[in-house]
Design an enzyme around this catalytic site. Structure first.
Site, PDB file in Angstrom:
ATOM      1  N   GLY A  93     109.989  45.695  -1.212  1.00  0.00           N
ATOM      2  CA  GLY A  93     108.903  45.052  -0.486  1.00  0.00           C
ATOM      3  C   GLY A  93     108.553  43.748  -1.172  1.00  0.00           C
ATOM      4  O   GLY A  93     109.015  43.456  -2.281  1.00  0.00           O
ATOM      5  N   GLY A  95     107.070  41.628  -3.496  1.00  0.00           N
ATOM      6  CA  GLY A  95     106.348  41.871  -4.739  1.00  0.00           C
ATOM      7  C   GLY A  95     105.686  40.654  -5.341  1.00  0.00           C
ATOM      8  O   GLY A  95     104.784  40.782  -6.163  1.00  0.00           O
ATOM      9  N   ARG A  96     106.136  39.452  -4.957  1.00  0.00           N
ATOM     10  CA  ARG A  96     105.493  38.223  -5.444  1.00  0.00           C
ATOM     11  C   ARG A  96     105.457  37.157  -4.362  1.00  0.00           C
ATOM     12  O   ARG A  96     105.478  35.957  -4.640  1.00  0.00           O
ATOM     13  CB  ARG A  96     106.180  37.699  -6.702  1.00  0.00           C
ATOM     14  CG  ARG A  96     107.659  37.371  -6.559  1.00  0.00           C
ATOM     15  CD  ARG A  96     108.136  36.654  -7.801  1.00  0.00           C
ATOM     16  NE  ARG A  96     109.575  36.413  -7.782  1.00  0.00           N
ATOM     17  CZ  ARG A  96     110.199  35.635  -8.639  1.00  0.00           C
ATOM     18  NH1 ARG A  96     109.524  35.000  -9.573  1.00  0.00           N
ATOM     19  NH2 ARG A  96     111.508  35.480  -8.578  1.00  0.00           N
ATOM     20  N   LYS A 116     106.602  32.404  -2.633  1.00  0.00           N
ATOM     21  CA  LYS A 116     107.210  32.981  -3.828  1.00  0.00           C
ATOM     22  C   LYS A 116     106.312  32.605  -5.003  1.00  0.00           C
ATOM     23  O   LYS A 116     106.008  31.423  -5.202  1.00  0.00           O
ATOM     24  CB  LYS A 116     108.619  32.424  -4.014  1.00  0.00           C
ATOM     25  CG  LYS A 116     109.488  33.152  -5.025  1.00  0.00           C
ATOM     26  CD  LYS A 116     110.901  32.580  -4.959  1.00  0.00           C
ATOM     27  CE  LYS A 116     111.853  33.341  -5.861  1.00  0.00           C
ATOM     28  NZ  LYS A 116     113.237  32.792  -5.769  1.00  0.00           N
ATOM     29  N   ASP A 128     104.386  40.464 -12.433  1.00  0.00           N
ATOM     30  CA  ASP A 128     103.119  39.717 -12.430  1.00  0.00           C
ATOM     31  C   ASP A 128     102.922  38.913 -11.156  1.00  0.00           C
ATOM     32  O   ASP A 128     101.896  38.249 -10.992  1.00  0.00           O
ATOM     33  CB  ASP A 128     103.020  38.812 -13.662  1.00  0.00           C
ATOM     34  CG  ASP A 128     104.112  37.740 -13.737  1.00  0.00           C
ATOM     35  OD1 ASP A 128     104.840  37.562 -12.736  1.00  0.00           O
ATOM     36  OD2 ASP A 128     104.234  37.090 -14.788  1.00  0.00           O
ATOM     37  N   ARG A 189     114.791  41.323   7.259  1.00  0.00           N
ATOM     38  CA  ARG A 189     115.989  41.589   6.475  1.00  0.00           C
ATOM     39  C   ARG A 189     116.756  42.804   7.007  1.00  0.00           C
ATOM     40  O   ARG A 189     116.203  43.628   7.728  1.00  0.00           O
ATOM     41  CB  ARG A 189     115.595  41.875   5.021  1.00  0.00           C
ATOM     42  CG  ARG A 189     114.815  40.767   4.334  1.00  0.00           C
ATOM     43  CD  ARG A 189     113.991  41.350   3.199  1.00  0.00           C
ATOM     44  NE  ARG A 189     113.494  40.337   2.278  1.00  0.00           N
ATOM     45  CZ  ARG A 189     112.391  39.634   2.432  1.00  0.00           C
ATOM     46  NH1 ARG A 189     111.638  39.807   3.522  1.00  0.00           N
ATOM     47  NH2 ARG A 189     112.016  38.763   1.523  1.00  0.00           N
ATOM     48  N   ASP A 263     118.377  43.476   0.795  1.00  0.00           N
ATOM     49  CA  ASP A 263     117.023  42.948   0.968  1.00  0.00           C
ATOM     50  C   ASP A 263     117.000  41.430   0.898  1.00  0.00           C
ATOM     51  O   ASP A 263     115.973  40.808   1.184  1.00  0.00           O
ATOM     52  CB  ASP A 263     116.071  43.539  -0.085  1.00  0.00           C
ATOM     53  CG  ASP A 263     116.536  43.286  -1.508  1.00  0.00           C
ATOM     54  OD1 ASP A 263     117.630  43.744  -1.846  1.00  0.00           O
ATOM     55  OD2 ASP A 263     115.812  42.637  -2.275  1.00  0.00           O
ATOM     56  N   ASN A 264     118.144  40.813   0.550  1.00  0.00           N
ATOM     57  CA  ASN A 264     118.267  39.355   0.547  1.00  0.00           C
ATOM     58  C   ASN A 264     119.068  38.847   1.734  1.00  0.00           C
ATOM     59  O   ASN A 264     119.473  37.682   1.747  1.00  0.00           O
ATOM     60  CB  ASN A 264     118.948  38.878  -0.742  1.00  0.00           C
ATOM     61  CG  ASN A 264     118.038  38.976  -1.947  1.00  0.00           C
ATOM     62  OD1 ASN A 264     116.823  39.011  -1.803  1.00  0.00           O
ATOM     63  ND2 ASN A 264     118.613  39.036  -3.126  1.00  0.00           N
TER      64      ASN A 264
END
Length: 479
Positions: A93, A95-96, A116, A128, A189, A263-264
């Site tokens: 999912g 994440g950033r 991003k 993070d 995706r 996922d890319n």
């Protein structure tokens, strides 16, 4: 260029609202210490009606993520699964990053603004949610080079330095931080479909197929194709055609993506999410961009196989809606589509008119052999050959393969340069060092301008039969 061509109207189109409930989670952006604009892609912004934003408005929307007018009221972190180096991972999912806005482009296509480094989400796990400034600079360089070489790629839309100090294991730390916005034709995706299969969400899968066919339409499958009217089969054929062309575009560009996980893989066939990418120094099928790809799964020469395998995982996901045989029939088209795309794009980059499947493939094979034997950089090879052919000079090593080919010419002043534009790792490091050590952004500005000039010289890349050509501007200045 007329004024209307320079600046399209802003047309908000938050279509994701149709499926938002089960494909995304609302999230809040990070509150950054500062928002200093470092790169704004006004050429791309003009295509979606946003080039007229002031710098203050730009920073507010793409650094603080204040909603655009009549667009998504809050950012959405997308849900998906995926195979990572062929190991299935359900803990993925955004994440950033998140989907920030959607609008219609100048050509009517649905376009996404995604981020991003915009902060943590429910899918951040131990991350993070941040992006290094160097990572953002590398993405600018990757997308600008790929666009110039005719690859269907996302575009770096905005980079804003955010004033945080980040610690990373793979580069000197602490390092500067940034938030990036990319302009893409969808963020759906293969992994988006894999997640629905894993949860056995058949109704949602049907809705996602319909969403994709509505907003990213392609030509119908060939006559005689089994079950060609079924929505899932139509989408499968579209994706296979797009992925075959994407794989070919990487190879002709001499580009190594590095992390071709499902996922890319965007179902529009648009390349995105650049991490450990590289361009070839010499024609080496075994070259690997990612230091952690110990087995060479995504080595340069294995990229077509990897993308074909990913299409197979898409077929597996669509088994929730369709029978195997027509899905396999679509999947089996990939090798021929890929070879045709390589030939089509190879002739385009060499600057010759295609002659047909057999001579074009022979030309590709002879060119690859010549590059392997000489050790010449692919960039230099194509540049040298194109100029020679335009001058009526036939290199001895390719005389037989080039017999009967007609040059398309070298009218643009770029072809009079002493050397081609390239993107070696040493150039990337020099550009970054100027920023990191002296806060000197001029080398980056100059490189982007040079790459756009190269793109103008090449002109639009050829597209598969039945697919709409890309409407992007072929030239423009960097800002």
């Amino acid at each position: 260029m007329d004024e209307d061509r320079q600046q399209a109207a802003y047309r908000p189109a938050p279509a994701i609202a149709q499926i938002e409930e089960w494909i995304a989670d609302p999230v809040a952006p990070a509150d950054f210490p500062k928002t200093e604009i470092r790169f704004r892609n006004d050429r791309a912004a003009a295509e979606i009606g946003l080039a007229g934003l002031s710098d203050a408005q730009w920073a507010a929307h793409f650094g603080r993520f204040e909603p655009l007018e009549d667009n998504l009221p809050r950012p959405l972190a997308l849900r998906y699964h995926g195979h990572q180096f062929r190991v299935y991972n359900p803990d993925l999912g955004d994440g950033r990053g998140f989907l920030f806005a959607q609008m219609r482009g100048r050509d009517g296509r649905l376009m996404d603004l995604g981020t991003k480094g915009s902060g943590t989400t429910p899918y951040s796990r131990a991350g993070d949610g941040r992006l290094t400034l160097k990572g953002a600079v590398r993405e600018i360089l990757a997308t600008e080079m790929l666009e110039a070489l005719g690859v269907n790629t996302s575009r770096t839309f905005s980079v804003i330095e955010t004033g945080e100090q980040l610690w990373r294991n793979d580069e000197p730390s602490p390092t500067r931080s940034a938030v990036m916005v990319r302009l893409s034709h969808s963020h759906i995706r293969i992994g988006s479909f894999q997640r629905l299969l894993a949860h056995e969400q058949q109704a949602e899968m049907e809705q996602l197929v319909d969403y994709c066919l509505q907003h990213f339409p392609g030509p119908p499958p060939p006559d005689g194709t089994p079950a060609r009217e079924e929505p899932a089969i139509r989408l499968m054929h579209n994706v296979v055609e797009r992925m075959a062309d994407l794989a070919a575009s990487y190879m002709v560009a001499g580009f190594v993506h590095g992390v071709l996980n499902t996922d890319n893989m965007n179902i529009t066939g648009e390349s995105f999410d650049y991490g450990p990418w590289r361009w070839l120094e010499r024609w080496d099928p075994d070259f690997t961009a990612a230091y952690f790809d110990h087995g060479g799964l995504y080595a340069f020469g294995r990229q077509p196989e990897a993308i074909h395998w990913n299409c197979g995982q898409f077929a597996v996901a669509l088994r929730l809606l369709a029978d195997s045989d027509p899905l396999v029939a679509a999947l089996n088209r990939f090798p021929d589509l890929y070879m045709a795309a390589v030939a089509r794009r190879w002739c385009w980059r060499l600057g010759v008119r295609p002659r047909g499947a057999e001579p074009d493939r022979a030309l590709v094979a002879a060119s690859e052999k010549a590059m392997r034997e000489s050790g010449e950089r692919p960039d230099a090879f194509f540049f040298r050959l194109r100029k020679a052919l335009a001058a009526g000079e036939i290199p001895a090593e390719l005389a037989e393969a080039l017999e009967g080919y007609e040059s398309t010419g070298c009218e643009h002043e770029y072809w009079s340069d002493d050397a081609p534009q390239s993107m070696g790792i040493d150039q990337v490091e020099e550009i970054w060092s100027a920023i990191d050590e002296r806060d000197d952004w001029q080398p980056l500005v100059n490189k982007v301008a040079a790459l756009r000039r190269m793109g103008a010289a090449h002109g639009p890349a050829p597209v598969p039969a039945g697919h709409a050509p890309d409407s992007r501007e072929p030239a423009g200045e960097a800002r």
